[in-house]
Motif scaffolding. Structure first.
Motif, PDB file in Angstrom:
ATOM      1  N   LEU A   4       3.041  12.579  -0.424  1.00 56.84           N
ATOM      2  CA  LEU A   4       3.285  13.206  -1.805  1.00 56.84           C
ATOM      3  C   LEU A   4       2.228  13.488  -2.122  1.00 56.84           C
ATOM      4  O   LEU A   4       1.929  14.864  -2.869  1.00 56.84           O
ATOM      5  N   GLU A   5       0.639  12.609  -2.426  1.00 53.81           N
ATOM      6  CA  GLU A   5      -0.093  12.845  -2.695  1.00 53.81           C
ATOM      7  C   GLU A   5      -0.710  13.685  -2.592  1.00 53.81           C
ATOM      8  O   GLU A   5      -1.120  14.883  -3.181  1.00 53.81           O
TER       9      GLU A   5
ATOM     10  N   THR B 244       0.343  16.463  -1.290  1.00 55.90           N
ATOM     11  CA  THR B 244       0.821  17.679  -1.850  1.00 55.90           C
ATOM     12  C   THR B 244       1.094  18.452  -2.949  1.00 55.90           C
ATOM     13  O   THR B 244       1.798  19.221  -3.178  1.00 55.90           O
ATOM     14  N   PHE B 245       0.045  18.147  -3.910  1.00 57.81           N
ATOM     15  CA  PHE B 245       0.102  18.413  -5.476  1.00 57.81           C
ATOM     16  C   PHE B 245      -0.635  19.588  -5.115  1.00 57.81           C
ATOM     17  O   PHE B 245      -1.348  19.665  -4.418  1.00 57.81           O
TER      18      PHE B 245
ATOM     19  N   LYS C  51       8.896  11.410 -10.598  1.00 56.78           N
ATOM     20  CA  LYS C  51       8.395  13.102  -9.601  1.00 56.78           C
ATOM     21  C   LYS C  51       8.886  12.294  -8.452  1.00 56.78           C
ATOM     22  O   LYS C  51       9.166  13.390  -7.491  1.00 56.78           O
TER      23      LYS C  51
ATOM     24  N   ILE D 272      11.277  15.345  -5.661  1.00 50.10           N
ATOM     25  CA  ILE D 272      10.295  16.371  -5.007  1.00 50.10           C
ATOM     26  C   ILE D 272      10.971  16.040  -3.645  1.00 50.10           C
ATOM     27  O   ILE D 272      11.390  16.874  -2.852  1.00 50.10           O
TER      28      ILE D 272
ATOM     29  N   TYR E 228       8.800  24.240  -2.566  1.00 56.22           N
ATOM     30  CA  TYR E 228       8.094  23.279  -3.795  1.00 56.22           C
ATOM     31  C   TYR E 228       9.308  23.123  -4.916  1.00 56.22           C
ATOM     32  O   TYR E 228      10.168  23.081  -4.766  1.00 56.22           O
TER      33      TYR E 228
ATOM     34  N   THR F  51      -3.107  18.674 -13.320  1.00 57.99           N
ATOM     35  CA  THR F  51      -1.764  18.708 -13.164  1.00 57.99           C
ATOM     36  C   THR F  51      -2.249  19.324 -14.843  1.00 57.99           C
ATOM     37  O   THR F  51      -3.542  19.416 -15.431  1.00 57.99           O
TER      38      THR F  51
ATOM     39  N   ASP G 191       3.561  21.303 -13.269  1.00 50.89           N
ATOM     40  CA  ASP G 191       3.001  20.654 -11.608  1.00 50.89           C
ATOM     41  C   ASP G 191       3.565  21.029 -10.422  1.00 50.89           C
ATOM     42  O   ASP G 191       5.102  20.668 -10.896  1.00 50.89           O
TER      43      ASP G 191
ATOM     44  N   TYR H 243       4.753  20.919  -6.719  1.00 48.20           N
ATOM     45  CA  TYR H 243       4.319  20.254  -5.677  1.00 48.20           C
ATOM     46  C   TYR H 243       4.771  20.976  -4.024  1.00 48.20           C
ATOM     47  O   TYR H 243       5.785  21.530  -4.006  1.00 48.20           O
TER      48      TYR H 243
ATOM     49  N   THR I 218       7.008  20.458  -0.736  1.00 44.74           N
ATOM     50  CA  THR I 218       7.571  19.494  -0.754  1.00 44.74           C
ATOM     51  C   THR I 218       7.225  19.356   0.741  1.00 44.74           C
ATOM     52  O   THR I 218       8.113  17.755   1.062  1.00 44.74           O
TER      53      THR I 218
END
Ligand SMILES: *[C@@H]1O[C@H](CO)[C@@H](O)[C@H](O)[C@H]1NC(C)=O
Ligand SMILES: *[C@@H]1O[C@H](CO)[C@@H](O)[C@H](O)[C@H]1NC(C)=O
Ligand SMILES: *[C@@H]1O[C@H](CO)[C@@H](O)[C@H](O)[C@H]1NC(C)=O
Ligand SMILES: *[C@@H]1O[C@H](CO)[C@@H](O)[C@H](O)[C@H]1NC(C)=O
Ligand SMILES: *[C@@H]1O[C@H](CO)[C@@H](O)[C@H](O)[C@H]1NC(C)=O
Ligand SMILES: *[C@@H]1O[C@H](CO)[C@@H](O)[C@H](O)[C@H]1NC(C)=O
Length: 733
Positions: A19-20, A22-23, A44, A48, A58, A81, A98, A100, A102
């Protein structure tokens, strides 16, 4: 016990880590494409995850508490962000998200997948686009067999449809079979999510007749019979009913009013059910008339002065549907009853009947004598021929040298028989048995000499396993005549050799007690492909393109030209005799040893036969040309039955009187003229296959004029497909 939590932690770490990663940054949420809002989420990560499980690419988080999912990005404002964005205008900050990725790229499951109208072999499917997708290339449908009563291969077919198809009919399913029907999408980024429904097709009438009961002993009031088990591919074998018919009363047998002994007595019926037996009790001797009750039926004592006809019925019952198949009758009194009835009817008056009978008896006697003479002549010939053969060599596959006579499919004017089998070891590849994996449960069909299964052949130096077809030949059990016929058919395959458009021999594999003739494999039949291409795309009535249809025609003509060059007459050319191999290459089959049929469904080739065959002339190379044009018509008609409005027995007469297949509205005159040329009475006037390859290729190349057009037009209707009209009534082997 400790491993599980560790794995769980690892999994969670991994999830957080990904996850980190995919920002994507801070994006403006004014973007193309539909977005959906997720109402209930707390973090968050949940947002996601939620978007991921709904197959979105996304997730967008804004105002620190709102979550949306979508497939298209807006404009990137910053790599940080949104809250850390220094350059951002505070007025529009409210609309910054913000954003991301997925991790999902593929389309979601198609919506509203409904299966309706389930019959014995046919279902109707409808569906809608998935809620979430970016691009869909095709829809894929599979019918995976979960359970079937059929002993034939549970081959699980697959169909592909263009991305604007939302309904279809699957028409070649097995009866009484539970299928897992799956629907999914194929997209440029991978296969999408799948939906499935489990359905069960209805049972059909048993495909084999129960064996006629064998009368073991007739003791007057009781008759001992032996019943044999019957196999059924179209449903379960639920029970057997034993039916007793009083032959002397000569009533017509009406199965719809068939009933128990007492009920039949009350209604003056001369036939009744005397017992219903469990399939597991079937191999024992059964006594009719023992006064017991079997199932709901009283097994009444018989009258010693009556001639009885004993019939067995195979009952197949599933989900409230019952299908019955009756055996032939076994008559007590050695069939005397037939003569006895005639005596009664003659009754000493009507001389016409007596004269008629005398003539009939005279004729019968004559035929009998003629038959006996014929038999004697034939027999002496066979004996002579056997002599000749055994003078040469034993006809056995184990032996080193066999003479193969070239008759059957091969032209009469062939020079002295060539000894193909002697060269077999050099000309046909011997496959080591440890490299051939026959799949015993995957029966593709039954041929004249044995069962045909799918198999895998492992090439020695590579790890690839090639799907092949293995024809099992039980050499030791064969009579010499059968073996000779088999070798002749094998010989045809050897002669044809390898050609892109014919099914060829891969090799032979011998084990201590079996021989496998290994053939090229192709799972799809052209008939099924054509019928499967019937599809309601907007504006079109087939998902096959005109170019594809013409290309199939050209390639079949090429294959036939090759057979013709090898001096082989096919005699059975039709869409069912063509298979489509992987890579969409049509290959001609059903010639030589490459003949086998599944589900006892033997094609009846009458509708493809040339006019001279109905005049009892022999087949010639141009008879195949006639059949080829019928096959061309069948391709254009997307698998429709030729002369669908004409009954089977009327075909020969109508063809002799000039009936030809009609010009379909959507083929032009040039194309139809090619067919008409092939249906000329004088077979010398018909084109050769080489000429047909040329003229069809010209049609295909010349795209300015449309010779074939699958565009929908007002009042369009598919040419009807009548499966029964294209199948022989009884299995031929
Ligand atoms: C974000 O970073 C990429 C490269 O790391 C860069 O190409 C892009 O211009 C940056 N976007 C903004 C809005 O700063
Ligand atoms: C900002 O977002 C809200 C809610 O999504 C929307 O209604 C509004 O039109 C957007 N405003 C602008 C200037 O894009
Ligand atoms: C079901 O199939 C039969 C035969 O194919 C057809 O006549 C009938 O209209 C179909 N019913 C529905 C609801 O599609
Ligand atoms: C359908 O396929 C065509 C071409 O294959 C493509 O251009 C089109 O975008 C696809 N449509 C959908 C809804 O994916
Ligand atoms: C049907 O097939 C799909 C895909 O192979 C599978 O996920 C699903 O569990 C199957 N359903 C049943 C009931 O077998
Ligand atoms: C012929 O039928 C009659 C009654 O229909 C019966 O009495 C007689 O025994 C029968 N004869 C033979 C030879 O079966």
């Amino acid at each position: 016990m400790k491993i599980l939590p560790v794995l769980l932690v690892l999994f969670m770490l991994n999830f957080v880590f990904s996850l980190e990663n995919t920002f994507l940054g801070c994006y403006n949420n004014i973007s193309p494409g539909k977005r959906i809002s997720i109402e209930q989420y707390r973090s968050k990560t949940e947002c996601i995850k939620e978007c991921f499980t709904k197959y979105y690419r996304y997730s967008f988080i804004y105002n620190e508490g709102n979550c949306m999912c979508g497939n298209y990005l807006g404009e990137q404002i910053s790599n940080d962000t949104c809250s850390e964005c220094e350059t951002c205008n505070p007025n529009i900050k409210i609309n910054l998200t913000d954003t991301y990725a997925t991790g999902n790229l593929v389309p979601g499951p198609p919506k509203n997948f409904v299966i309706s109208n389930i019959t014995e072999s046919h279902v109707r499917l409808t569906w809608q686009e998935p809620e979430s997708f970016v691009e869909i290339s095709k829809y894929r449908i599979r019918a995976i067999v979960i359970h079937t009563y059929s002993s034939y291969s549970p081959y699980s077919p697959q169909w592909l449809y263009s991305n604007n198809t939302f309904q279809t009919e699957l028409i070649t399913l097995l009866p009484a079979t539970k299928y897992n029907i799956t629907l999914s999408t194929i997209s440029p980024d991978g296969d999408g999510a799948l939906v499935f429904r489990v359905i069960e097709t209805k049972i059909d009438t048993p495909d084999s007749e129960p064996a006629k009961p064998e009368i073991i002993e007739n003791r007057g009031h009781q008759i001992d019979i032996k019943l044999l088990p019957t196999s059924n591919n179209n449903g379960p074998v639920t029970s057997y009913k034993v039916i007793v018919v009083n032959e002397d009363l000569n009533q017509d047998f009406d199965q719809s009013i068939l009933t128990s002994y007492h009920e039949a007595n009350r209604n003056d019926l001369s036939y009744y059910i005397t017992a219903e037996l469990n399939p597991k009790d079937i191999n024992k001797v059964f006594t009719i008339g023992d006064g017991q009750t079997y199932g709901p039926y009283y097994n009444a004592p018989l009258d010693p002065d009556v001639n009885y006809n004993i019939i067995v019925a195979l009952i197949s019952r599933l989900n409230g549907i019952e299908k019955i198949k009756y055996s032939n009758g076994a008559v007590t009194g050695g069939g005397v009853s037939i003569l006895n009835v005639s005596d009664d009817q003659v009754g000493g008056d009507s001389p016409a009947v007596i004269i008629g009978l005398s003539i009939a008896i005279g004729l019968l006697t004559f035929m009998l004598i003629a038959g006996i003479i014929g038999f004697i002549i034939l027999k002496s010939r066979v004996v002579n021929r056997r002599h000749r053969l055994s003078d040469n060599q034993e006809l056995t596959l184990q032996g080193p040298m066999i003479e193969v006579e070239n008759n059957g499919y091969i032209h009469e004017d062939e020079p002295i028989p060539v000894n193909h089998y002697r060269n077999l070891k050099q000309r046909v590849r011997t496959l080591p048995s440890n490299q051939l994996k026959v799949e015993p449960t995957n029966l593709l069909g039954v041929g004249r000499y044995g069962r045909v299964n799918s198999a895998l052949f492992q090439e020695k130096d590579t790890d690839t396993e090639i799907p092949v077809t293995a024809y099992t030949i039980q050499d030791k059990k064969m009579s010499q005549e059968t073996r000779k016929a088999m070798l002749e058919e094998l010989d045809i395959l050897i002669k044809v050799g390898k050609h892109e458009n014919t099914i060829g021999l891969v090799g032979m594999c011998e084990t201590s007690h079996l021989i496998y003739v290994v053939l090229e494999h192709a799972s799809l039949n052209l008939k099924d492909v054509l019928l499967g291409s019937r599809d309601s795309l907007p504006g079109r009535f087939s998902n096959m393109s005109e170019a594809q249809a013409l290309s199939i025609a050209v390639q079949i003509a090429k294959g036939m030209a090759h057979l013709d060059a090898c001096k082989i007459i096919h005699k059975q050319l039709c869409a069912r005799s063509v298979v489509i191999s992987s890579g969409n290459v049509p290959k001609i089959t059903s010639y030589g040893l490459a003949q086998y049929f599944s589900h006892n469904k033997i094609p009846d080739y009458t509708r493809w036969k040339a006019v001279e065959i109905f005049k009892n002339h022999p087949y010639n190379r141009k008879s195949d040309v006639w059949s080829f044009a019928c096959l061309l018509w069948e391709i254009c008609a997307l698998g429709g039955t030729p002369y669908g409005s004409v009954a089977n027995n009327e075909i020969p007469d109508k063809i002799l009187k000039g009936l030809r297949l009609p010009q379909l509205q959507y083929i032009d005159h040039d194309f139809y003229q090619i067919m008409l040329d092939c249906w000329q009475l004088d077979f010398d006037e018909r084109p050769t296959f080489m000429q047909l390859v040329d003229s069809l290729e010209n049609l295909k190349e010349n795209t300015i004029v449309s010779h074939l057009n699958f565009k929908l037009f007002p009042n369009f209707q598919y040419e009807q497909f009548y499966p029964d009209m294209e199948l022989a009534v009884r299995p031929v082997f």
